[in-house]
Design a protein around this motif. Sequence first.
Motif, PDB file in Angstrom:
ATOM      1  N   MET A   1       0.826  -1.215   0.000  1.00 16.85           N
ATOM      2  CA  MET A   1       0.000   0.000   0.000  1.00 16.85           C
ATOM      3  C   MET A   1       0.858   1.261   0.000  1.00 16.85           C
ATOM      4  O   MET A   1       0.539   2.239  -0.671  1.00 16.85           O
ATOM      5  CB  MET A   1      -0.905  -0.024   1.236  1.00 16.85           C
ATOM      6  CG  MET A   1      -2.048   0.967   1.191  1.00 16.85           C
ATOM      7  SD  MET A   1      -3.173   0.658  -0.186  1.00 16.85           S
ATOM      8  CE  MET A   1      -3.991   2.221  -0.306  1.00 16.85           C
ATOM      9  N   LEU A   4       1.949   2.509  -3.335  1.00 15.32           N
ATOM     10  CA  LEU A   4       0.931   3.274  -4.054  1.00 15.32           C
ATOM     11  C   LEU A   4       0.942   4.737  -3.602  1.00 15.32           C
ATOM     12  O   LEU A   4       0.787   5.642  -4.418  1.00 15.32           O
ATOM     13  CB  LEU A   4      -0.452   2.668  -3.809  1.00 15.32           C
ATOM     14  CG  LEU A   4      -0.791   1.423  -4.630  1.00 15.32           C
ATOM     15  CD1 LEU A   4      -2.142   0.873  -4.212  1.00 15.32           C
ATOM     16  CD2 LEU A   4      -0.810   1.762  -6.121  1.00 15.32           C
ATOM     17  N   TYR A   5       1.141   4.935  -2.291  1.00 13.34           N
ATOM     18  CA  TYR A   5       1.222   6.311  -1.780  1.00 13.34           C
ATOM     19  C   TYR A   5       2.400   7.043  -2.400  1.00 13.34           C
ATOM     20  O   TYR A   5       2.281   8.201  -2.816  1.00 13.34           O
ATOM     21  CB  TYR A   5       1.363   6.305  -0.254  1.00 13.34           C
ATOM     22  CG  TYR A   5       0.096   5.931   0.478  1.00 13.34           C
ATOM     23  CD1 TYR A   5      -1.151   6.296  -0.023  1.00 13.34           C
ATOM     24  CD2 TYR A   5       0.155   5.221   1.674  1.00 13.34           C
ATOM     25  CE1 TYR A   5      -2.302   5.957   0.649  1.00 13.34           C
ATOM     26  CE2 TYR A   5      -0.996   4.883   2.356  1.00 13.34           C
ATOM     27  CZ  TYR A   5      -2.232   5.251   1.834  1.00 13.34           C
ATOM     28  OH  TYR A   5      -3.356   4.920   2.497  1.00 13.34           O
ATOM     29  N   ALA A   8       1.645   8.103  -5.918  1.00  7.41           N
ATOM     30  CA  ALA A   8       0.830   9.333  -5.986  1.00  7.41           C
ATOM     31  C   ALA A   8       1.705  10.558  -5.782  1.00  7.41           C
ATOM     32  O   ALA A   8       1.560  11.572  -6.478  1.00  7.41           O
ATOM     33  CB  ALA A   8      -0.269   9.284  -4.918  1.00  7.41           C
ATOM     34  N   LEU A  30      -5.587  11.950  -4.200  1.00  7.97           N
ATOM     35  CA  LEU A  30      -5.754  11.298  -2.891  1.00  7.97           C
ATOM     36  C   LEU A  30      -7.226  11.069  -2.566  1.00  7.97           C
ATOM     37  O   LEU A  30      -7.593  10.019  -2.039  1.00  7.97           O
ATOM     38  CB  LEU A  30      -5.104  12.137  -1.789  1.00  7.97           C
ATOM     39  CG  LEU A  30      -3.586  12.125  -1.745  1.00  7.97           C
ATOM     40  CD1 LEU A  30      -3.076  13.001  -0.619  1.00  7.97           C
ATOM     41  CD2 LEU A  30      -3.056  10.716  -1.584  1.00  7.97           C
ATOM     42  N   TYR A  34      -7.785   7.195  -3.591  1.00 11.15           N
ATOM     43  CA  TYR A  34      -7.399   6.565  -2.323  1.00 11.15           C
ATOM     44  C   TYR A  34      -8.477   6.691  -1.259  1.00 11.15           C
ATOM     45  O   TYR A  34      -8.350   6.120  -0.183  1.00 11.15           O
ATOM     46  CB  TYR A  34      -6.084   7.165  -1.808  1.00 11.15           C
ATOM     47  CG  TYR A  34      -4.908   6.884  -2.707  1.00 11.15           C
ATOM     48  CD1 TYR A  34      -4.718   7.603  -3.885  1.00 11.15           C
ATOM     49  CD2 TYR A  34      -3.994   5.887  -2.401  1.00 11.15           C
ATOM     50  CE1 TYR A  34      -3.660   7.347  -4.724  1.00 11.15           C
ATOM     51  CE2 TYR A  34      -2.923   5.625  -3.245  1.00 11.15           C
ATOM     52  CZ  TYR A  34      -2.762   6.359  -4.387  1.00 11.15           C
ATOM     53  OH  TYR A  34      -1.714   6.106  -5.226  1.00 11.15           O
TER      54      TYR A  34
ATOM     55  N   LEU B  98       0.802   8.606   6.516  1.00 13.82           N
ATOM     56  CA  LEU B  98       0.530   8.797   5.094  1.00 13.82           C
ATOM     57  C   LEU B  98       1.401   9.910   4.522  1.00 13.82           C
ATOM     58  O   LEU B  98       1.984   9.777   3.443  1.00 13.82           O
ATOM     59  CB  LEU B  98      -0.956   9.144   4.952  1.00 13.82           C
ATOM     60  CG  LEU B  98      -1.492   9.562   3.619  1.00 13.82           C
ATOM     61  CD1 LEU B  98      -1.565   8.360   2.724  1.00 13.82           C
ATOM     62  CD2 LEU B  98      -2.859  10.164   3.775  1.00 13.82           C
TER      63      LEU B  98
END
Lengths: 144, 142
Positions: A1, A4-5, A8, A30, A34, B98
Amino acid sequence: MFLLYILAGVISGIIAGMGMGGGTLLIPILTIFYGIAQKTAQGVNLLAFIPMAIVALIIHFKNKLVDVKSGLQLIIFGVVFSIGGAILANYISNGLLRTLFSIFLLFIGFFQLLHIIHSIYLMKINKNKNDVLKYYSIKYSNIE
Amino acid sequence: MTNSNKILIKKTNLIKIKTQKCNNKKSECFLKLMLGALIGFINGFWGGGGGMICVPALTFCCAKKDKVAHATALFVMLPISIVSFIVYCFGKSIDLNLSIFITIGFIIGGIVGALLLKIMKSVWVEIIFCLVIFACGIRMLI
């Protein structure tokens, strides 16, 4: 995962490095792909911008490209109003913020369209100029 | 025309030019302050996109060159972004885990983009970007 971030980040970073709105692209990526909440995406964008800007600014300062005086004039009210805007964004719900952001995106797209038309127009004028110059240089060389 | 008359005309012209310059400077300063307020509000409220307004504002309203406008826009956006990020932290809408991954990607992408810019700068990239922005805007509105 997390790959994938990073992807981006890379996509929007390329756009940002080319001098277009990288952040303007990162937020919709995002939220749409996402499923991240609007405010969180905005916070991420603000944080991602800071290290890039510092590095780029050091290079620009070395090349003496920064107009410090007009920059400071823009900053004075900019900082004050950004606090106001951020506080307002904290009070508004994610859904409303998302709708307002989409309208803002459409505006940006419209201005980008105008910019593209303008630059294509300039390119055509320059081409014509070159043609005229070529024409005259041929003419004058014949006279001589 | 006598000599003294000529000198007088020259002087009045000089005064005119000076006052014009002064007025221009004042109005330009006012314009910059207002633009700064607009950019700050937009960047604080939407967490981005201030640069998209700052660059054209500097090139069209303040007649700066393209490169200078880009550099100055970064200089303006940095403190604005830091301040609004701090306010966002108070709103508890920050996901640090994140953010770290995205920031790493953003830096890699930024270097690649800057290198790409030296090789090519075409209108096509801008056109694609414009279409993507429109598509995202419509998708988010629905």
